[in-house]
Design a protein around this motif. Sequence first.
Motif, PDB file in Angstrom:
ATOM      1  N   UNK A  67       0.720  -1.357  -0.157  1.00 21.92           N
ATOM      2  CA  UNK A  67      -0.060  -0.003  -0.125  1.00 21.92           C
ATOM      3  C   UNK A  67       0.919   1.254   0.114  1.00 21.92           C
ATOM      4  N   UNK A  68       0.891   2.012  -1.088  1.00 23.06           N
ATOM      5  CA  UNK A  68       1.723   3.166  -1.115  1.00 23.06           C
ATOM      6  C   UNK A  68       0.979   4.395  -0.160  1.00 23.06           C
ATOM      7  N   UNK A  69      -0.346   4.525  -0.019  1.00 22.88           N
ATOM      8  CA  UNK A  69      -1.059   5.502   0.612  1.00 22.88           C
ATOM      9  C   UNK A  69      -1.487   6.567  -0.317  1.00 22.88           C
ATOM     10  N   UNK A  70      -2.425   7.266   0.023  1.00 23.83           N
ATOM     11  CA  UNK A  70      -3.107   8.126  -1.033  1.00 23.83           C
ATOM     12  C   UNK A  70      -2.215   9.312  -1.039  1.00 23.83           C
ATOM     13  N   UNK A  71      -2.118   9.765  -2.175  1.00 27.26           N
ATOM     14  CA  UNK A  71      -1.002  10.817  -2.756  1.00 27.26           C
ATOM     15  C   UNK A  71       0.332  10.408  -2.931  1.00 27.26           C
ATOM     16  N   UNK A  72       0.416   8.936  -2.895  1.00 24.49           N
ATOM     17  CA  UNK A  72       1.882   8.474  -3.058  1.00 24.49           C
ATOM     18  C   UNK A  72       1.740   7.288  -4.287  1.00 24.49           C
ATOM     19  N   UNK A  73       2.997   6.885  -4.595  1.00 24.23           N
ATOM     20  CA  UNK A  73       2.879   5.941  -5.627  1.00 24.23           C
ATOM     21  C   UNK A  73       4.213   5.046  -5.764  1.00 24.23           C
ATOM     22  N   UNK A  74       3.977   3.801  -6.106  1.00 26.13           N
ATOM     23  CA  UNK A  74       5.286   2.812  -5.940  1.00 26.13           C
ATOM     24  C   UNK A  74       5.739   2.677  -7.195  1.00 26.13           C
ATOM     25  N   UNK A  75       7.196   3.086  -7.501  1.00 23.96           N
ATOM     26  CA  UNK A  75       7.569   2.977  -8.524  1.00 23.96           C
ATOM     27  C   UNK A  75       9.263   2.143  -8.746  1.00 23.96           C
TER      28      UNK A  75
END
Length: 553
Positions: A252-260
């Motif tokens: 889970x990246x969390x709202x407003x985040x992203x995993x790259x």
Amino acid sequence: MLQIDGWKRVLILLTCVVGLALALPNAFYPRVEAHNDAVADLEAGLSGNGLEELAAGWPSWMPSGLVNLGLDLRGGAHLLAEVQVSDVYEARIKSMWPEVRDLLREERATIGTIRLQPSPVDELRVKISKPEAIQEAASLVRGLARPVVSLTGAGATDLQVSVDGDTIVVQLSEAEKLATDERTVQQALEIVRRRIDEVGTREPTIQRQGADRILIQVPGIGSASELKDIIGTTAQLTFNPVVGRGSNPDASAGIGNEILPSLDEEGVYYTIESAPVVTGEELVDAQPTYDQNGRPAVNFRFNPTGARKFGDYTAENIGSPFAIVLDGEVVSAPTIQSHIPGGSGIITGRFTVEETTNLAVLLRAGALPAGLEFLEERTIGPELGQDSIEAGRIACIVAFVAVLVFMFLSYGTFGLFANIALIINVGLIFGLLSLIGATLTLPGIAGIVLTIGMAVDANVLVFERIREELKTSKGPARAIDLGYEKALSAILDANITTFITAVILFAVGSGPVRGFAITLGLGIMTSVFTAIFVTRLIIVMWFERRRPKTIEV
């Protein structure tokens, strides 16, 4: 009297010599093209592969400009790309979050805490803890709206802010979406053109088709895949704060985040804030270089706005990691050791020299505002349409020979003079095409064929006029002089009207139509020059040597 001033004779002869010299390289096309490519490679710092020998294959003091051959004559690559304009909506909405967050935080006492909510890609949803202040909060966000910059969106704003219970919903307005679509396609068109120009390809055709498609045709390039490598990468460079690092891409990246994913380290994934601090749009330069360990890298420099953002962030976040993201992959995530003023830096990674050179080209040309989906791609060999090419060549030869024979049989010695001027005329056309770097296509060949037919028209008018003057018992010198004087207005009228037609075709046409218009327009100018000046100079020089008492036209 039949005479031409000495300085005029020199100027006419000099013009013919220069024009024919400019056309000469086209008679040795493969040799001169190899010379030009080798010189360009040597100037770029390359060596070996026999470049010095190829560069010496044509004298450096000679003109080396060539008529560029179009896709139908030379072969090359053809692409039809669709701009994914919807990508821009998502990027635009994502970039709104830091601005909305900072604005509402200042009013925390009134509206309570704020929290970013899961949202569709084209919406920004922000929940506040005091529902009774939702209208006030929405009013504050509406203050961020700006006028739409377009003729169709005059009077409208770019944001549409609505309320859903205790949540503020921010979207782009319809007027802004239309304006964004137009800007995105135009920007993509310009960046594709810049990227292709950066790698030195000759006379590409890059034009818009429909609302969101771009036609790209590049003569002389090896394959469509090679062309896609040049223009297909969006080269979206961003600098984002790092939230965390791990090995699970599904965490889970969390709202407003992203995993790259990491570009360098296999199996490593970074969680970053979606909203970037600085983007590649604020870059002003990028050059291939080497890092302190001698590995290929790319040096970059921001404009003043980007430099200020970059400097402020590094000053406030010393000790924190900072991700450099290129097209959805983390190139590197160095820890900020100190304040970085000046707005310059270096991108390191597992690059080859070729990759850093290509990346620098892409970054200098600018990032594509949206991705391109290639709907159609073809690699076209020069053998395509070979029958048409051969037919065009035969038509040129037949037209040329037929005109030469007709003029000689009709006007004898004077017809021979007109034929010499016609040969010079064709040479001048190719000289001008080489000088301006025009592209010759099959329609362009048709323009040359038409020019050959029209080229002797002015001479026919003059010779017929001389015949009429001879019938009035005037001397040969006076008859020739009056023939040119009285035919001049008819020659100019006929050619000016045709030239205006060529200009209109060039202005409103595209692709093949423009190719036809260019050769027709240049052919008209050279035809008038050779008929009025070159043929007359030949006749005057012949007359001064022979001094005939009578002449036969």
